[in-house]
Design an enzyme around this catalytic site. Structure first.
Site, PDB file in Angstrom:
ATOM      1  N   GLY A 188      16.402  43.965 111.809  1.00 33.13           N
ATOM      2  CA  GLY A 188      15.218  44.591 112.404  1.00 33.13           C
ATOM      3  C   GLY A 188      13.948  43.933 111.895  1.00 33.13           C
ATOM      4  N   GLY A 211      13.268  53.334 103.600  1.00 29.31           N
ATOM      5  CA  GLY A 211      14.471  53.912 104.179  1.00 29.31           C
ATOM      6  C   GLY A 211      15.386  54.612 103.197  1.00 29.31           C
ATOM      7  N   ALA A 212      15.832  53.906 102.178  1.00 27.35           N
ATOM      8  CA  ALA A 212      16.822  54.476 101.257  1.00 27.35           C
ATOM      9  C   ALA A 212      16.238  55.665 100.502  1.00 27.35           C
ATOM     10  CB  ALA A 212      17.307  53.404 100.282  1.00 27.35           C
ATOM     11  N   ILE A 246      18.368  51.810  91.028  1.00 31.05           N
ATOM     12  CA  ILE A 246      19.039  51.066  92.087  1.00 31.05           C
ATOM     13  C   ILE A 246      20.276  51.853  92.517  1.00 31.05           C
ATOM     14  CG2 ILE A 246      20.257  48.914  92.643  1.00 31.05           C
ATOM     15  CD1 ILE A 246      17.185  48.612  92.349  1.00 31.05           C
ATOM     16  N   LEU A 247      20.397  52.146  93.799  1.00 29.82           N
ATOM     17  CA  LEU A 247      21.522  52.948  94.288  1.00 29.82           C
ATOM     18  C   LEU A 247      22.812  52.140  94.325  1.00 29.82           C
ATOM     19  CD1 LEU A 247      19.883  54.875  97.268  1.00 29.82           C
ATOM     20  CD2 LEU A 247      20.782  55.876  95.161  1.00 29.82           C
ATOM     21  N   THR A 292      24.214  45.960  97.536  1.00 35.04           N
ATOM     22  CA  THR A 292      23.370  45.952  98.739  1.00 35.04           C
ATOM     23  C   THR A 292      21.917  45.652  98.364  1.00 35.04           C
ATOM     24  OG1 THR A 292      23.168  48.362  98.610  1.00 35.04           O
ATOM     25  CG2 THR A 292      24.858  47.491 100.070  1.00 35.04           C
ATOM     26  N   LYS A 317      13.212  53.588  94.471  1.00 31.07           N
ATOM     27  CA  LYS A 317      12.174  53.080  95.372  1.00 31.07           C
ATOM     28  C   LYS A 317      12.863  52.166  96.387  1.00 31.07           C
ATOM     29  CE  LYS A 317       9.306  52.114  91.810  1.00 31.07           C
ATOM     30  NZ  LYS A 317       8.083  51.968  90.968  1.00 31.07           N
ATOM     31  N   GLY A 368      13.751  46.411 100.152  1.00 25.26           N
ATOM     32  CA  GLY A 368      13.892  45.606 101.355  1.00 25.26           C
ATOM     33  C   GLY A 368      12.769  44.615 101.580  1.00 25.26           C
ATOM     34  N   GLU A 369      11.594  44.908 101.067  1.00 26.34           N
ATOM     35  CA  GLU A 369      10.461  44.026 101.321  1.00 26.34           C
ATOM     36  C   GLU A 369       9.932  43.363 100.056  1.00 26.34           C
ATOM     37  OE1 GLU A 369       8.871  45.979 105.383  1.00 26.34           O
ATOM     38  OE2 GLU A 369       7.957  46.761 103.577  1.00 26.34           O
TER      39      GLU A 369
HETATM   40 MO1  MOS Z   1       8.974  46.922 108.412  1.00 27.81          MO
HETATM   41  S1  MOS Z   1       8.209  45.109 108.602  1.00 27.81           S
HETATM   42  O1  MOS Z   1       7.747  47.967 107.972  1.00 27.81           O
HETATM   43  O2  MOS Z   1      10.276  47.325 109.279  1.00 27.81           O
END
Ligand code: MOS
Length: 755
Positions: A250, A520-521, A637-638, A642, A709, A712-713
């Site tokens: 995504g 998300g997590a 870290i969960l 991943t 926290k 992903g970014e």
């Molecule tokens: Mo993101 S770039 O906020 O899915």
């Protein structure tokens, strides 16, 4: 669970009795993916044979369709329908919300004769096969009346103005600070347009069951897609059942829906049969959003001892004239380094290019490519080590808001990274380490990325077999959502992982915001934990009230959940037995998370440090990354496996942004010249060399009940700057115009006589 104090109660995630939290559990859906049993939207088996839709992209950047000749396409083999703006079914008005609480407005397709960007879908063809639909699309003849289009960012830079409702943040006096600093720097970096290049393009399969629209699509956020489609179709929101079970990437590009969604639904309704529509790779580049180009001016001033007096990062970027998305490349700088004189802000240019939008670590991914190289340049001017310069300017509180940091382990990331990577072996003088035709260099960068928590719900059900089912309208865009939700459920209810089922990606499940902004997590997981806690309570109450249960009459707060058993002291019973006796139909509890009232009192981020070793080929100008190390502090870290994948994936993307990625604009058409993976170069396995991501032990108790926290970014933030700094250390050339391609290096290497 609505305030920080509530989070101090028994917390199975923190107790981690079975040790599942943090464990590198393999992906829940992994076997399904590798055996092909996890279908993407386009591959879902519909109830009857589908028809195939193809979108025709506009061939001009701006103007009008004055003539649409479709009769040849309509007469072509296998064609079911051909739509343009002249005959598309009626839809909701763009931007309208018939339901006031809809999370997205109507987004009509083929709306009118206007063309707003190259690649905008302007005709839709449905046929019995994909090939017939594609062939018929080639027979549609559109005549355009083109209008002058602004597509050249550089040429329109003088039109740059404040983004709507936005001001600069300013402290002290930057001009005076620079003038009074014995050491200073004023340089400009540029980054090009970049594209997400998700492996799975945007795609939708839709069919109707009576008045209900069943739709499988590829989307990061379930509710806005469902609501937006209902508004577009002018039907009740509950009449759209939207599913997005498996998603092939995504990165922000699927944070909104595109024309495939409504066209598939409209086509299926018109034809009375399932219709599938997917963007081609080339059409993804134009028909969806991209990361916009930036021009970033950095000004730094320092005392001779290295203390920053002045820090300014000003970003100019662009978006489509119908929107106001702003690449907030300067924001991160507000929390990174202490300096009394500060100025950060953004300017926006409106263009007729396709839409700009968020792409992995929007803001940081571009912004850190400037400031973190500027810090490297400043360190050289000061004859200081780049790590020590950063540590010297480490703030004690957020330098602009004065808020305390929830937790900040940036210095530890840098120190541990330096030690593990062998940073002390770096010769600060460029061009000193040579291996044959290769010059070798080391570079580093700090990393910072914000942390967010959004409202979400979830439900947990335990059935008569003792199996727990997690239900949540959450998404897994390849990040590991299924897996971490299963871990949280298993740990919370004390059951083996194999006794957990996870159902996500469905608009009929309890709503969650989906995946984005690395929230998300933490968001989905916190709601899941609450549902788990409520289910524990319900189970406990059932047990102590059941005269047949060995736990009968016991104190509910002493109950433990482990190995599929519930126990009070030495009295225990199998969970499945209790449930099958009392609730053979299953027992369900709901949970939710809302950001705590005091969440805004903290400056909260994730941190990291990147280290990179490159080789620069003095004959060809080619750069090879030989070793990369990232050390990160991102809360509990969960799942290290991943999380590590997210972090190394981000780091690899950083290599792409430093060395290869960028879309060139064709000023004649407002199109992107390189529009497939042969022309838009992303790093592949052979480009990366050694790579490792280390996660520090951390719990951020200000973040959420689990102290976790997002990651992903974080991995991409700063990674490319470490590559650029390593290139300078290798060969003494600063390229401030990304990507750092061989042509740019060769010219400079030749003049330096390094080749
Ligand atoms: Mo993101 S770039 O906020 O899915």
């Amino acid at each position: 669970m609505s305030s920080v104090s509530d989070w101090e109660v028994t917390n199975p995630v923190k107790e981690n009795r079975a040790g599942l939290i943090g464990k590198g559990v393999e992906r829940y859906e992994g076997p399904l993916k590798v055996t092909g049993a996890a279908p993407y939207a386009y591959e879902v088996e519909p109830p009857s044979p589908p028809a195939y839709g193809v979108m025709l992209p506009a061939a001009i950047a701006r103007g009008r369709i004055v003539e649409a000749e479709v009769s040849a396409a309509e007469a072509a083999a296998g064609v079911h329908l051909v739509w343009t703006h002249k005959n598309v079914p009626q839809q909701g008005v763009k931007g309208a919300r018939a339901h006031p609480r809809s999370t997205a407005p109507a987004r009509p397709v083929l709306e009118n004769d206007r063309v707003a960007f190259f690649g905008q879908p302007v005709a839709f063809i449905v046929a019995d096969t994909l090939e017939n639909a594609q062939a018929a699309a080639g027979l549609v003849r559109l005549t355009y009346e083109a209008e002058a289009a602004s597509v050249d960012f550089q040429a329109h830079m003088s039109e740059a103005d404040f983004p709507p409702n936005e001001q600069d943040t300013q402290l002290g006096d930057v001009a005076a600070g620079l003038a009074n600093s014995p050491v200073s720097l004023d340089e400009t970096w540029t980054t090009p347009i970049q594209n997400h290049c998700q492996m799975e393009p945007c795609a939708t399969l839709a069919w109707w069951e009576g008045d209900k629209c069943i739709v499988h699509t590829s989307i990061q956020m379930v509710k806005p897609a469902q609501h937006g489609l209902a508004e577009t179709l002018m039907i009740d929101r509950d009449a759209v059942h939207l599913m997005t079970r498996y998603i092939g990437g995504g990165f922000g590009g699927k944070g909104q829906s595109y024309d495939d969604l409504a066209l598939a639904a409209l086509g299926a309704r018109a034809l009375g049969r399932p219709v599938k529509v997917a963007y081609s790779r080339q059409h993804m580049m134009h028909g969806t959003i991209h990361r916009p180009a930036t021009v970033m001016r950095v000004r730094l001033g320092a005392e001779r001892n290295g203390r920053l007096t002045t820090m300014s990062l000003m970003t100019t970027t662009h978006c489509h004239r119908d929107g106001n998305f702003t690449e907030h490349a300067s924001n991160f700088a507000r929390s990174l380094y202490a300096a009394p004189n500060r100025l950060t802000g953004h300017r926006l240019v409106y263009l007729d290019l396709p839409g700009a939008g968020p792409m992995r670590a929007p803001g940081e991914a571009s912004g850190m490519l400037s400031l973190e190289c500027a810090m490297d340049e400043l360190a050289e001017k000061l004859a200081m080590d780049p790590v020590e310069l950063r540590i010297l300017n480490e703030p004690e509180v957020d330098p602009e808001t004065g808020k305390p940091f929830s937790i900040r382990q940036l210095v530890r990331c840098m120190r541990q990274g330096a030690q593990t990577f062998g940073w002390e072996k770096r010769d600060p003088r460029p061009g000193r380490r040579r291996e044959g035709r290769w010059l070798i260099g080391l570079g580093m960068s700090a990393a910072i990325r914000g942390n967010f928590l959004l409202p979400a719900k979830a439900s947990f059900t335990v059935d008569a077999m003792g199996v727990i089912t997690v239900r949540q309208g959450m998404t897994d865009i390849g990040t590991g959502t299924y897996t971490v939700l299963a871990q949280i459920a298993a740990e919370t209810l004390g059951v083996p992982l194999g006794d957990v089922r996870v159902e996500i990606g469905d608009s009929e499940l309890p709503p969650a915001p989906g995946s984005g902004g690395q929230f998300g997590a933490a968001t989905a997981g916190s709601a899941a934990l609450d549902a788990g806690m409520n289910l524990r309570k319900a189970i406990a109450e059932l047990a102590v009230a059941d005269p047949v249960s060995p736990l009968f009459g016991g104190p509910t707060h002493d109950i433990t959940f482990q190995d599929g058993f519930i126990a009070i002291a030495n009295r225990s019973e199998r969970l499945a037995e209790l449930i099958s006796r009392n609730r053979p139909e299953g027992l369900t509890a709901s949970g939710e998370i809302r950001p705590a009232a005091d969440a805004r009192n903290w400056s909260q981020h994730t941190y990291g440090a990147h280290f990179c070793e490159v080789g620069v080929d003095t004959i060809t100008g080619e750069v090879r990354t030989r070793r990369m190390l990232g050390v990160f502090a991102a809360g509990r870290i969960l799942n290290w496996r991943t999380a590590r994948s997210q972090l190394t994936g981000g780091m690899i993307w950083g290599v792409g942004s430093a060395l290869t990625e960028g879309n060139a604009v064709d000023p004649r058409y407002g199109s992107l010249i390189n529009q497939d993976l042969a022309g838009y170069l992303v790093p592949v396995q052979a480009d990366i060399g050694e790579i490792e991501a280390i996660m520090l032990d951390e719990v951020d108790d200000k973040a959420n009940p689990m102290g976790i926290k997002g990651v992903g970014e974080l991995g991409i933030s700063g990674a490319g700057a470490a590559v650029a700094n390593a290139i300078y250390n290798a060969c003494g050339v600063r390229v401030r115009d990304y990507p750092i391609t061989p042509d740019k290096l060769l010219a400079a290497l030749a003049t330096r006589g390094a080749a």
